[in-house]
Motif scaffolding. Structure first.
Motif, PDB file in Angstrom:
ATOM      1  N   GLU A 163     -11.227  13.938  23.683  1.00 38.91           N
ATOM      2  CA  GLU A 163     -10.946  14.866  23.925  1.00 38.91           C
ATOM      3  C   GLU A 163      -9.069  14.840  24.355  1.00 38.91           C
ATOM      4  OE1 GLU A 163     -12.474  16.261  26.876  1.00 38.91           O
ATOM      5  OE2 GLU A 163     -14.129  14.795  26.382  1.00 38.91           O
ATOM      6  N   ALA A 164      -8.416  13.959  23.904  1.00 41.88           N
ATOM      7  CA  ALA A 164      -6.261  14.837  23.428  1.00 41.88           C
ATOM      8  C   ALA A 164      -6.795  15.198  22.637  1.00 41.88           C
ATOM      9  CB  ALA A 164      -5.852  12.992  23.425  1.00 41.88           C
ATOM     10  N   ILE A 165      -6.882  15.293  21.661  1.00 48.02           N
ATOM     11  CA  ILE A 165      -7.050  16.048  20.420  1.00 48.02           C
ATOM     12  C   ILE A 165      -7.559  17.598  20.375  1.00 48.02           C
ATOM     13  CG2 ILE A 165      -8.635  16.538  17.820  1.00 48.02           C
ATOM     14  CD1 ILE A 165      -8.505  13.546  17.574  1.00 48.02           C
ATOM     15  N   LYS A 166      -8.594  17.133  21.427  1.00 49.74           N
ATOM     16  CA  LYS A 166      -9.063  18.732  21.608  1.00 49.74           C
ATOM     17  C   LYS A 166      -8.274  19.295  22.709  1.00 49.74           C
ATOM     18  CE  LYS A 166     -13.314  18.330  24.111  1.00 49.74           C
ATOM     19  NZ  LYS A 166     -14.495  18.175  25.118  1.00 49.74           N
ATOM     20  N   ASP A 167      -7.633  19.178  23.946  1.00 51.94           N
ATOM     21  CA  ASP A 167      -6.528  19.746  24.432  1.00 51.94           C
ATOM     22  C   ASP A 167      -4.984  19.902  22.769  1.00 51.94           C
ATOM     23  OD1 ASP A 167      -7.946  19.372  26.585  1.00 51.94           O
ATOM     24  OD2 ASP A 167      -6.808  17.023  27.219  1.00 51.94           O
ATOM     25  N   GLN A 168      -5.079  19.242  22.708  1.00 48.47           N
ATOM     26  CA  GLN A 168      -3.464  19.075  21.476  1.00 48.47           C
ATOM     27  C   GLN A 168      -4.323  21.239  20.456  1.00 48.47           C
ATOM     28  OE1 GLN A 168      -3.242  15.974  18.594  1.00 48.47           O
ATOM     29  NE2 GLN A 168      -0.891  17.258  18.408  1.00 48.47           N
ATOM     30  N   ILE A 169      -5.395  20.753  20.443  1.00 46.26           N
ATOM     31  CA  ILE A 169      -5.886  21.635  19.310  1.00 46.26           C
ATOM     32  C   ILE A 169      -6.072  22.916  20.149  1.00 46.26           C
ATOM     33  CG2 ILE A 169      -7.739  22.882  18.274  1.00 46.26           C
ATOM     34  CD1 ILE A 169      -8.484  19.599  17.432  1.00 46.26           C
ATOM     35  N   HIS A 170      -6.522  22.852  21.386  1.00 52.53           N
ATOM     36  CA  HIS A 170      -6.338  24.016  22.456  1.00 52.53           C
ATOM     37  C   HIS A 170      -5.358  24.662  22.948  1.00 52.53           C
ATOM     38  CE1 HIS A 170      -6.688  25.547  27.026  1.00 52.53           C
ATOM     39  NE2 HIS A 170      -7.876  26.589  25.837  1.00 52.53           N
ATOM     40  N   PHE A 171      -4.215  23.932  23.046  1.00 51.24           N
ATOM     41  CA  PHE A 171      -3.143  24.082  23.260  1.00 51.24           C
ATOM     42  C   PHE A 171      -1.646  25.021  21.388  1.00 51.24           C
ATOM     43  CE2 PHE A 171       1.663  23.016  22.383  1.00 51.24           C
ATOM     44  CZ  PHE A 171       2.382  23.922  23.726  1.00 51.24           C
ATOM     45  N   MET A 172      -2.511  24.270  20.628  1.00 53.54           N
ATOM     46  CA  MET A 172      -2.030  25.241  19.267  1.00 53.54           C
ATOM     47  C   MET A 172      -2.395  26.333  19.199  1.00 53.54           C
ATOM     48  SD  MET A 172      -2.137  21.545  16.618  1.00 53.54           S
ATOM     49  CE  MET A 172      -1.576  22.238  15.429  1.00 53.54           C
ATOM     50  N   TYR A 173      -3.680  26.853  19.648  1.00 52.44           N
ATOM     51  CA  TYR A 173      -4.457  27.435  19.001  1.00 52.44           C
ATOM     52  C   TYR A 173      -4.772  28.687  19.609  1.00 52.44           C
ATOM     53  CZ  TYR A 173      -5.302  24.866  14.792  1.00 52.44           C
ATOM     54  OH  TYR A 173      -5.122  24.583  13.286  1.00 52.44           O
ATOM     55  N   THR A 174      -4.673  28.805  21.126  1.00 54.72           N
ATOM     56  CA  THR A 174      -4.896  29.729  22.238  1.00 54.72           C
ATOM     57  C   THR A 174      -3.802  30.919  22.396  1.00 54.72           C
ATOM     58  OG1 THR A 174      -3.512  28.093  23.628  1.00 54.72           O
ATOM     59  CG2 THR A 174      -6.428  28.724  24.172  1.00 54.72           C
ATOM     60  N   THR A 175      -2.113  30.215  21.678  1.00 58.21           N
ATOM     61  CA  THR A 175      -1.064  31.498  20.816  1.00 58.21           C
ATOM     62  C   THR A 175      -1.603  31.805  19.740  1.00 58.21           C
ATOM     63  OG1 THR A 175       0.106  29.114  20.637  1.00 58.21           O
ATOM     64  CG2 THR A 175      -0.127  30.612  22.824  1.00 58.21           C
ATOM     65  N   GLU A 176      -2.311  31.479  19.106  1.00 61.64           N
ATOM     66  CA  GLU A 176      -1.454  31.536  17.224  1.00 61.64           C
ATOM     67  C   GLU A 176      -3.272  32.406  17.114  1.00 61.64           C
ATOM     68  OE1 GLU A 176      -0.126  28.547  14.640  1.00 61.64           O
ATOM     69  OE2 GLU A 176       1.200  27.708  16.958  1.00 61.64           O
ATOM     70  N   LYS A 177      -4.062  31.952  17.246  1.00 61.40           N
ATOM     71  CA  LYS A 177      -5.465  32.234  16.433  1.00 61.40           C
ATOM     72  C   LYS A 177      -6.666  31.975  17.404  1.00 61.40           C
ATOM     73  CE  LYS A 177      -5.523  32.077  11.196  1.00 61.40           C
ATOM     74  NZ  LYS A 177      -5.125  31.335  10.436  1.00 61.40           N
ATOM     75  N   ASN A 178      -7.506  32.586  17.522  1.00 63.57           N
ATOM     76  CA  ASN A 178      -8.160  32.012  18.900  1.00 63.57           C
ATOM     77  C   ASN A 178      -9.614  31.692  17.895  1.00 63.57           C
ATOM     78  OD1 ASN A 178      -7.446  33.170  21.408  1.00 63.57           O
ATOM     79  ND2 ASN A 178      -6.848  35.470  20.948  1.00 63.57           N
ATOM     80  N   THR A 179      -9.145  32.692  16.532  1.00 61.80           N
ATOM     81  CA  THR A 179     -10.527  32.463  15.712  1.00 61.80           C
ATOM     82  C   THR A 179     -11.078  30.781  15.643  1.00 61.80           C
ATOM     83  OG1 THR A 179      -8.991  32.812  13.814  1.00 61.80           O
ATOM     84  CG2 THR A 179     -11.088  34.503  14.699  1.00 61.80           C
ATOM     85  N   ILE A 180      -9.937  30.399  15.941  1.00 62.16           N
ATOM     86  CA  ILE A 180     -10.029  28.933  15.199  1.00 62.16           C
ATOM     87  C   ILE A 180     -10.348  28.357  16.589  1.00 62.16           C
ATOM     88  CG2 ILE A 180      -8.099  27.067  14.509  1.00 62.16           C
ATOM     89  CD1 ILE A 180      -6.745  28.687  12.047  1.00 62.16           C
ATOM     90  N   PHE A 181      -9.700  28.385  17.670  1.00 62.44           N
ATOM     91  CA  PHE A 181      -9.575  28.116  18.474  1.00 62.44           C
ATOM     92  C   PHE A 181     -11.567  28.125  18.925  1.00 62.44           C
ATOM     93  CE2 PHE A 181     -10.403  28.124  22.964  1.00 62.44           C
ATOM     94  CZ  PHE A 181      -9.779  27.264  23.799  1.00 62.44           C
ATOM     95  N   SER A 182     -11.990  29.486  18.933  1.00 64.28           N
ATOM     96  CA  SER A 182     -13.652  29.296  18.571  1.00 64.28           C
ATOM     97  C   SER A 182     -14.334  28.651  18.155  1.00 64.28           C
ATOM     98  CB  SER A 182     -13.797  30.911  19.211  1.00 64.28           C
ATOM     99  OG  SER A 182     -13.742  30.992  17.519  1.00 64.28           O
ATOM    100  N   LEU A 183     -13.806  28.330  17.240  1.00 56.57           N
ATOM    101  CA  LEU A 183     -14.169  27.348  15.557  1.00 56.57           C
ATOM    102  C   LEU A 183     -14.938  26.011  15.957  1.00 56.57           C
ATOM    103  CD1 LEU A 183     -15.324  28.196  12.871  1.00 56.57           C
ATOM    104  CD2 LEU A 183     -12.931  27.021  12.298  1.00 56.57           C
ATOM    105  N   ILE A 184     -13.889  25.537  16.691  1.00 57.10           N
ATOM    106  CA  ILE A 184     -13.329  24.380  17.164  1.00 57.10           C
ATOM    107  C   ILE A 184     -14.432  23.762  18.438  1.00 57.10           C
ATOM    108  CG2 ILE A 184     -11.549  22.330  18.189  1.00 57.10           C
ATOM    109  CD1 ILE A 184      -9.678  24.317  15.953  1.00 57.10           C
ATOM    110  N   PHE A 185     -13.644  24.917  19.446  1.00 62.01           N
ATOM    111  CA  PHE A 185     -14.650  24.257  20.432  1.00 62.01           C
ATOM    112  C   PHE A 185     -16.030  25.370  20.347  1.00 62.01           C
ATOM    113  CE2 PHE A 185     -12.662  23.375  23.829  1.00 62.01           C
ATOM    114  CZ  PHE A 185     -11.262  23.040  24.344  1.00 62.01           C
ATOM    115  N   SER A 186     -16.415  25.368  19.317  1.00 61.25           N
ATOM    116  CA  SER A 186     -17.602  25.890  18.760  1.00 61.25           C
ATOM    117  C   SER A 186     -18.740  24.821  18.383  1.00 61.25           C
ATOM    118  CB  SER A 186     -18.277  27.304  18.456  1.00 61.25           C
ATOM    119  OG  SER A 186     -17.679  26.533  17.442  1.00 61.25           O
TER     120      SER A 186
END
Ligand SMILES: [Zn+2]
Length: 448
Positions: A163-186
């Protein structure tokens, strides 16, 4: 006359006096007392007393008949008693064999009891093994529970990291790269996520290592739990085996218990049978006792009847003058009374009448009667005694021969022997004596 001869003569005198008085007085006394006692015993029967002097032959026949009947009844009672005794003996024999059979069963039950004890010992051992195994299972269950807790904790730690990693990735990628964010989340799971996050591996290196570490912890916890569960499974298997053994042993116990019960029931039956046979023996004993009482009663009756018969048969002297016992020879060589003894040369009582008669001439019974002595003695020679009843007895001595025997009935004038000179006698003669009520009396009282 020498002194030695005088002593011998004196001794001879003493001897002869003893013989002449004691020897032929004693048998008479014995007979008289026997007769007296038979009179005494019949005195109980008051009814018979009146008939004493006139008992008829039909009375005697009736008594004889009664005696025969009593004897027959006694024999029959004895036979009955014998058959009762044999019946009792056979029942006692049956009791003996029942006892033997019962003892065999009792012995068998003792061996069964020993076997039962062994079965129960074995069962106790199995029960103890089951208890121990149950304790081990309980321990294993506790250990598994702890392992499960450890596993849950490891899972929770890993999940938290994730969960912590997910939160971290979410934080890192919501601002920078939506594509990566969605990739991770899917992503479809942690492995998938790790694959998809190759782009961000540099950033995620630390987290990736951490995740792998946690995954290993989970694996180790799972492995530990698995080992515990395997050992518990073995304990469970052992438990099943023990319970099977326990069931088998309990079945053995039940079978043995049933067998013992059956055998004890058999013993009970034996006891009941023995009890009933013993009751039969008691019954036999009672019947035998009754039979004994009956026999005793018959014997008492028999004694009374025999006494009555003896009383009825009692001779009574009819009186009257005696027949002259030495027919044709009336010369008296020695009379009744005090006189000089012919061979001993001293004054002595002569207790009879000596009738001079030639040897071989007849001796006759002086009256009706029964011969009560016919014998020989050194003083009396061949002699006979006749009982005439009413305590009157005649005695005949010094005979050359006596031709009657004891118990024989004689009539007045019957020849009973021959004159002689046997015993202490100086020549052929008949010494004729009379006794009345146990004492010598003067024969002339009866001879004229
Ligand atoms: Zn004489």
């Amino acid at each position: 006359m020498t002194r030695r001869f005088a002593v011998e003569r004196f001794l001879l005198l003493v001897l002869c006096m003893t013989l002449c008085t004691a020897q032929f007085v004693l048998p008479v006394r014995a007979y008289a007392s026997e007769k007296k006692s038979s009179e005494d015993s019949s005195d109980d029967d008051d009814d018979d007393d009146d008939d004493d002097d006139d008992s008829t032959s039909s009375d005697i026949d009736e008594l004889k008949k009664q005696i025969e009947e009593s004897k027959a009844a006694k024999q029959k009672a004895n036979e009955t008693k014998a058959s009762l005794a044999s019946g009792m003996a056979s029942v006692q024999q049956i009791i003996g064999s029942l006892q033997t059979e019962k003892n065999n069963v009792v012995t068998y039950v003792a061996t069964l009891d020993a076997a039962m004890e062994q079965i129960q010992d074995d069962l106790n051992e199995i029960n103890m093994a089951i208890s121990e195994n149950e304790a081990q299972i309980e321990e294993a269950e506790e250990a598994i529970e702890k392992a499960q807790a450890a596993l849950d904790e490891a899972e929770a730690v890993r999940l938290a990291q994730y969960e912590a990693i997910k939160d971290q990735i979410h934080f890192m990628y919501t601002t920078e790269k939506n594509t990566i964010f969605s990739l991770i989340f899917s992503s479809k799971g942690i492995a998938d996520l790790l694959n998809r996050t190759q782009y961000i591996s540099r950033i995620m290196d630390y987290d990736q290592r951490k995740l792998a570490e946690y995954a290993k912890s989970v694996e180790a916890a799972e492995e530990a739990k698995k080992v515990l569960e395997e050992s518990k499974a073995k304990l469970d298997e052992k438990q099943r085996e023990l319970e099977e053994k326990q069931a088998e042993q309990k079945e053995k116990e039940d079978d043995m218990s049933a067998l013992i019960s059956a055998k004890e029931a058999e013993i009970g039956q034996y006891n009941a049978e023995i009890g009933s046979k013993e009751a039969q023996v008691a019954e036999y004993k009672k019947m035998i006792a009754e039979q004994d009482a009956e026999i005793a009663a018959i014997e008492a009756a028999l004694r009374r009847q025999q006494a009555a018969l003896a009383e009825a048969n009692r001779r009574v002297y009819g009186g009257g003058q005696f027949v002259w016992p030495a027919p044709k020879y009336t010369r008296i060589s020695d009379d009744y009374g005090m006189r000089m003894h012919p061979t001993l040369g001293v004054q002595m009582m002569h207790n009879g009448v000596d009738m001079a008669a030639p040897s071989g001439s007849p001796i006759l019974a002086a009256a009706d009667g029964q011969v009560i002595a016919a014998s020989y003695s050194s003083s009396m020679g061949n002699y006979a005694m006749i009982d005439h009843g009413s305590d009157l007895i005649t005695i005949y001595m010094h005979a050359s021969a006596i031709n009657v025997s004891v118990g024989q009935e004689v009539s007045a004038g019957d020849r009973i022997g021959s004159v002689g000179s046997t015993g202490r006698s100086t020549g052929p003669h008949l010494h004729f004596g009379v006794r009345k009520d146990g004492n010598y009396v003067n024969p002339w009282n009866y001879l004229k």
